[in-house]
Design a protein around this motif. Structure first.
Motif, PDB file in Angstrom:
ATOM      1  N   ALA A  10       2.069   8.096  -4.095  1.00 45.97           N
ATOM      2  CA  ALA A  10       1.192   7.351  -4.840  1.00 45.97           C
ATOM      3  C   ALA A  10       1.859   6.083  -4.648  1.00 45.97           C
ATOM      4  O   ALA A  10       1.035   5.403  -4.345  1.00 45.97           O
ATOM      5  CB  ALA A  10       1.376   7.718  -6.227  1.00 45.97           C
ATOM      6  N   VAL A  11       3.150   6.381  -4.139  1.00 44.35           N
ATOM      7  CA  VAL A  11       3.828   5.456  -3.057  1.00 44.35           C
ATOM      8  C   VAL A  11       2.980   4.619  -2.274  1.00 44.35           C
ATOM      9  O   VAL A  11       2.578   3.097  -1.661  1.00 44.35           O
ATOM     10  CB  VAL A  11       5.217   4.876  -2.790  1.00 44.35           C
ATOM     11  CG1 VAL A  11       5.559   4.412  -2.228  1.00 44.35           C
ATOM     12  CG2 VAL A  11       5.728   5.756  -4.061  1.00 44.35           C
ATOM     13  N   ASN A  16      -1.412   0.587  -0.148  1.00 37.32           N
ATOM     14  CA  ASN A  16      -2.273   0.754   0.714  1.00 37.32           C
ATOM     15  C   ASN A  16      -3.498   0.187  -0.303  1.00 37.32           C
ATOM     16  O   ASN A  16      -4.796  -0.308   0.350  1.00 37.32           O
ATOM     17  CB  ASN A  16      -2.766   1.352   1.018  1.00 37.32           C
ATOM     18  CG  ASN A  16      -2.272   2.603   2.462  1.00 37.32           C
ATOM     19  OD1 ASN A  16      -1.324   1.589   3.170  1.00 37.32           O
ATOM     20  ND2 ASN A  16      -1.976   3.925   2.415  1.00 37.32           N
ATOM     21  N   GLY A  17      -3.299  -0.535  -1.631  1.00 40.72           N
ATOM     22  CA  GLY A  17      -4.175  -1.435  -1.867  1.00 40.72           C
ATOM     23  C   GLY A  17      -4.997  -0.634  -2.990  1.00 40.72           C
ATOM     24  O   GLY A  17      -5.657  -1.167  -3.660  1.00 40.72           O
ATOM     25  N   ASP A  18      -4.965   0.668  -3.300  1.00 41.15           N
ATOM     26  CA  ASP A  18      -5.662   1.322  -4.399  1.00 41.15           C
ATOM     27  C   ASP A  18      -4.776   1.071  -6.024  1.00 41.15           C
ATOM     28  O   ASP A  18      -3.731   1.491  -6.292  1.00 41.15           O
ATOM     29  CB  ASP A  18      -5.030   2.955  -4.063  1.00 41.15           C
ATOM     30  CG  ASP A  18      -5.918   3.877  -4.201  1.00 41.15           C
ATOM     31  OD1 ASP A  18      -7.172   3.624  -5.732  1.00 41.15           O
ATOM     32  OD2 ASP A  18      -6.140   5.150  -4.163  1.00 41.15           O
ATOM     33  N   ALA A  19      -5.826   0.300  -5.875  1.00 41.59           N
ATOM     34  CA  ALA A  19      -5.737  -0.143  -7.357  1.00 41.59           C
ATOM     35  C   ALA A  19      -6.033   1.561  -8.293  1.00 41.59           C
ATOM     36  O   ALA A  19      -4.771   0.665  -9.190  1.00 41.59           O
ATOM     37  CB  ALA A  19      -7.029  -0.647  -8.028  1.00 41.59           C
ATOM     38  N   GLN A  20      -6.434   2.695  -8.493  1.00 42.39           N
ATOM     39  CA  GLN A  20      -5.986   3.703  -9.108  1.00 42.39           C
ATOM     40  C   GLN A  20      -4.851   4.178  -9.393  1.00 42.39           C
ATOM     41  O   GLN A  20      -4.504   4.870  -9.862  1.00 42.39           O
ATOM     42  CB  GLN A  20      -7.041   4.587  -8.750  1.00 42.39           C
ATOM     43  CG  GLN A  20      -8.495   3.707  -9.431  1.00 42.39           C
ATOM     44  CD  GLN A  20      -9.664   4.945  -8.920  1.00 42.39           C
ATOM     45  OE1 GLN A  20      -9.828   5.609  -8.368  1.00 42.39           O
ATOM     46  NE2 GLN A  20     -11.081   4.178 -10.288  1.00 42.39           N
ATOM     47  N   ALA A  21      -3.954   4.224  -7.386  1.00 48.31           N
ATOM     48  CA  ALA A  21      -2.933   4.796  -7.898  1.00 48.31           C
ATOM     49  C   ALA A  21      -1.669   4.474  -8.647  1.00 48.31           C
ATOM     50  O   ALA A  21      -0.813   4.990  -8.597  1.00 48.31           O
ATOM     51  CB  ALA A  21      -2.622   3.982  -6.635  1.00 48.31           C
TER      52      ALA A  21
END
Length: 94
Positions: A10-11, A16-21
Motif C-alpha cells: 500500500a505504501v 507511485n501515485g495510485d489514487a486507490q492505494a
C-alpha cells in the motif's frame, strides 16, 4: 513490530501515485497502529482512543506539509513569472 506485506504494498503503491492505494493504506495502517498501541499500552482499553488521536495528528501533519508545499510552489512560480517578465523586458529593449 514488523510491517505486513499488504501495508508495504500500500505504501509503495501510494508513493507511485495510485489514487486507490490511499484507502488500502488507511485501512492497513489503522490495523498496524492499533496493534502497536495495544502492545505498548499492554492491552489498555484506551488504545482505541489513542489510535484516533494519532490518526488526527497524522492528518493534521500531512495537511500542514501540503500547505507548506503549496506555499513554496506558489513562491517558486512567482519567481519564475518574475524572471520571465524580466527576460521579456530585456528582450523587447533590443
Amino acid at each position: 513490530m514488523v510491517l505486513t506485506e499488504k501495508l508495504r504494498q500500500a505504501v509503495s503503491a501510494y508513493k507511485n501515485g495510485d489514487a486507490q492505494a490511499s484507502t488500502l493504506l488507511y485501512q492497513e495502517s489503522d490495523k498496524y497502529i492499533y496493534t502497536c498501541i495495544y502492545k505498548v499500552m499492554q492491552g489498555n482499553d484506551n488504545a482505541a482512543d489513542m489510535k484516533q488521536e494519532i490518526k488526527v495528528k497524522a492528518v493534521q501533519y500531512r495537511n500542514d506539509l501540503l500547505q507548506k508545499a503549496q506555499e513554496k510552489a506558489k513562491k517558486d512560480m512567482d519567481i519564475v513569472v518574475q524572471e520571465c517578465n524580466e527576460y521579456n523586458r530585456e528582450y523587447n529593449k533590443k
